[in-house]
Scaffold this active site. Structure first.
Site, PDB file in Angstrom:
ATOM      1  N   GLY A  71       0.820  -1.212   0.000  1.00 17.68           N
ATOM      2  CA  GLY A  71       0.000   0.000   0.000  1.00 17.68           C
ATOM      3  C   GLY A  71       0.851   1.257   0.000  1.00 17.68           C
ATOM      4  N   GLN A 181      -7.721   0.034   3.734  1.00 14.94           N
ATOM      5  CA  GLN A 181      -8.585  -0.529   4.786  1.00 14.94           C
ATOM      6  C   GLN A 181      -9.986  -0.862   4.276  1.00 14.94           C
ATOM      7  OE1 GLN A 181      -7.634  -1.482   7.760  1.00 14.94           O
ATOM      8  NE2 GLN A 181      -5.602  -0.576   7.779  1.00 14.94           N
ATOM      9  N   CYS A 324       2.579   5.002  18.530  1.00 18.13           N
ATOM     10  CA  CYS A 324       2.554   6.286  19.241  1.00 18.13           C
ATOM     11  C   CYS A 324       3.878   6.995  19.068  1.00 18.13           C
ATOM     12  CB  CYS A 324       2.290   6.061  20.723  1.00 18.13           C
ATOM     13  SG  CYS A 324       0.609   5.554  21.010  1.00 18.13           S
TER      14      CYS A 324
HETATM   15  N1  PLP Z   1      -2.801   3.064   4.003  1.00 16.46           N
HETATM   16  C1  PLP Z   1      -3.533   2.664   5.052  1.00 16.46           C
HETATM   17  C2  PLP Z   1      -4.850   3.292   5.297  1.00 16.46           C
HETATM   18  C3  PLP Z   1      -3.070   1.648   5.889  1.00 16.46           C
HETATM   19  O1  PLP Z   1      -3.804   1.276   6.936  1.00 16.46           O
HETATM   20  C4  PLP Z   1      -1.801   1.081   5.609  1.00 16.46           C
HETATM   21  C5  PLP Z   1      -1.249   0.040   6.494  1.00 16.46           C
HETATM   22  O2  PLP Z   1      -1.597  -0.079   7.654  1.00 16.46           O
HETATM   23  C6  PLP Z   1      -1.096   1.524   4.488  1.00 16.46           C
HETATM   24  C7  PLP Z   1      -1.618   2.518   3.703  1.00 16.46           C
HETATM   25  C8  PLP Z   1       0.239   0.934   4.123  1.00 16.46           C
HETATM   26  O3  PLP Z   1       0.056  -0.324   3.560  1.00 16.46           O
HETATM   27  P1  PLP Z   1       1.287  -1.368   3.479  1.00 16.46           P
HETATM   28  O4  PLP Z   1       1.472  -1.878   4.874  1.00 16.46           O
HETATM   29  O5  PLP Z   1       0.828  -2.409   2.546  1.00 16.46           O
HETATM   30  O6  PLP Z   1       2.452  -0.603   2.986  1.00 16.46           O
END
Ligand code: PLP
Length: 379
Positions: A71, A181, A324
């Protein structure tokens, strides 16, 4: 490892279908999809079939799906690619102040390079209003990047209004949504949603880590972020990770009916809220209309990290929302304007399609036990 795993927004357990597909690709189909012989052809077929599965799930066509590593890469590619492609038409980027760091850090870098980044704040419930988007977008806006579902609260953002707002404002903006998500949990149709780019990630839907995909509408052109041998139609060079792509395809094929599953998740969420509230844990930070897979609650008077530790001892795994930063607590809850005591004691409970009502009971029992022990220790 066993236990009650309620941290599915962080990552999910790979499903059997995905594991089998990865194994098959590693053992039987390890060719390079670019090779002009049978080994290559077979690998290419696996990639093609996974691409088709992802495309169908979001109402896209097969040539609009680009595989990548995660992501974070999808967000970087979409944002940097769009900003570079449209920079002659304007320099404003509109986003929210509660995006994932994969977006926030990327726009921050663009701001250092002269882009004018406008951050929309959520209200106290975690919602983003259409009015605030209207106020932020102008004719110089070249990109609006807004997540579909917030990872800490589950709040659903008004992504489907963005294209219309951009048009009203005379803006040439491309619309990007981080749907990491939301994918596999909310029904998504990229055309109805009106987005030009959509990021998804495998490990949130029971596929392995290290695989993601970016939807890019064939009507738009953005600059590639990774250049090289020209794989993924030049948008993401590098030999495709056939096993992980096959794993993602299998995980997508294994998704149950999304609406039926959403209904079940809502029942589980309602039940969890009820059980928690009956036991005095009723400071919910997720809005009532949030994606039901996420429930953020504060156990006021107890620090999140301490609670996590006690819950872990009881075999229950949740998270504090996001890592955090130096004890500052969640920036998402902070942006919502919640009080310090509430931010410091927040827990994020996140379900998967494999979660049960008995998990909510166990969580509640563990919370009661943890708070009792902590009260005793503080006496
Ligand atoms: N965007 C959102 C909303 C996420 O919750 C996350 C991961 O928790 C990411 C992007 C990043 O995704 P990745 O862990 O596949 O790089």
């Amino acid at each position: 490892m066993n236990g009650i795993y309620l941290d599915n927004s962080s990552t999910t357990k790979p499903c059997k279908e995905a594991i089998d597909a990865v194994n098959f690709a590693l053992n039987e189909c390890w060719g390079n999809p670019s090779s002009l012989h049978e080994f290559g052809f077979n690998a290419e077929q696996l990639v093609k079939s996974a691409r088709q599965s992802v495309a169908e799930k979001i109402g896209a066509s097969i040539d609009e799906i680009y595989f990548n590593s995660c992501g974070t890469e999808g967000d970087n590619t979409a944002i940097i690619g769009a900003a570079l492609a449209l920079k002659k038409r304007g320099n404003r980027i509109v986003t929210t102040s509660v995006e994932h760091p994969a977006v926030l850090e990327t726009v921050k870098r663009l701001a250092e390079d002269g882009f004018d980044v406008v951050y929309i704040k959520p209200d106290k419930d975690g919602h983003i209003s259409e009015k605030s988007v209207r106020d932020a977008v102008n004719e110089k806006t070249v990109l609006i990047s807004m997540m579909l579902v917030n990872n800490e609260t589950g709040a659903i953002f008004p992504v489907s209004s963005l294209k219309k707002i951009a048009k009203e404002k005379g803006s040439p903006a491309l619309i990007h949504t981080d749907a990491v998500q939301a994918f596999g949990k909310l029904p998504i149709n990229v055309k109805k949603l009106g987005v030009d780019m959509l990021t998804l990630s495998g490990h949130k839907i029971h596929a392995p880590k290290g695989i993601g995909a970016l939807y890019i509408s064939k009507d738009v052109h953005i600059k590639p972020f990774i250049t090289g041998g020209g794989q993924e139609k030049g948008m993401r060079s590098g030999t495709e990770s056939v096993p992980l792509i096959a794993g993602l395809g299998a995980a997508v094929n294994a998704l149950p009916d999304i609406n039926a599953q959403l209904k079940k998740a809502q029942e589980l969420n309602d039940y969890t809220r009820k059980v928690l509230a009956e036991n005095g844990f009723d400071s919910f930070n997720s809005p009532a209309d949030a994606l039901p897979y996420v429930l953020n609650v504060s156990v006021i008077g107890y620090r999140s990290e301490t609670l996590l530790h006690f819950l872990e001892n009881e075999g229950v795994y949740v998270s504090s929302g996001s890592a955090c930063a130096k004890g500052k607590g969640s920036y998402v809850l902070n942006e919502m304007g919640l009080e310090r005591a509430r931010i410091d004691s927040a827990l994020r409970i996140s379900f998967s399609r494999f979660s049960e009502k008995s998990d909510a009971d166990k969580l509640c029992e563990a919370l009661l036990s943890a708070t009792k022990k902590l009260r005793k220790a503080n006496r």
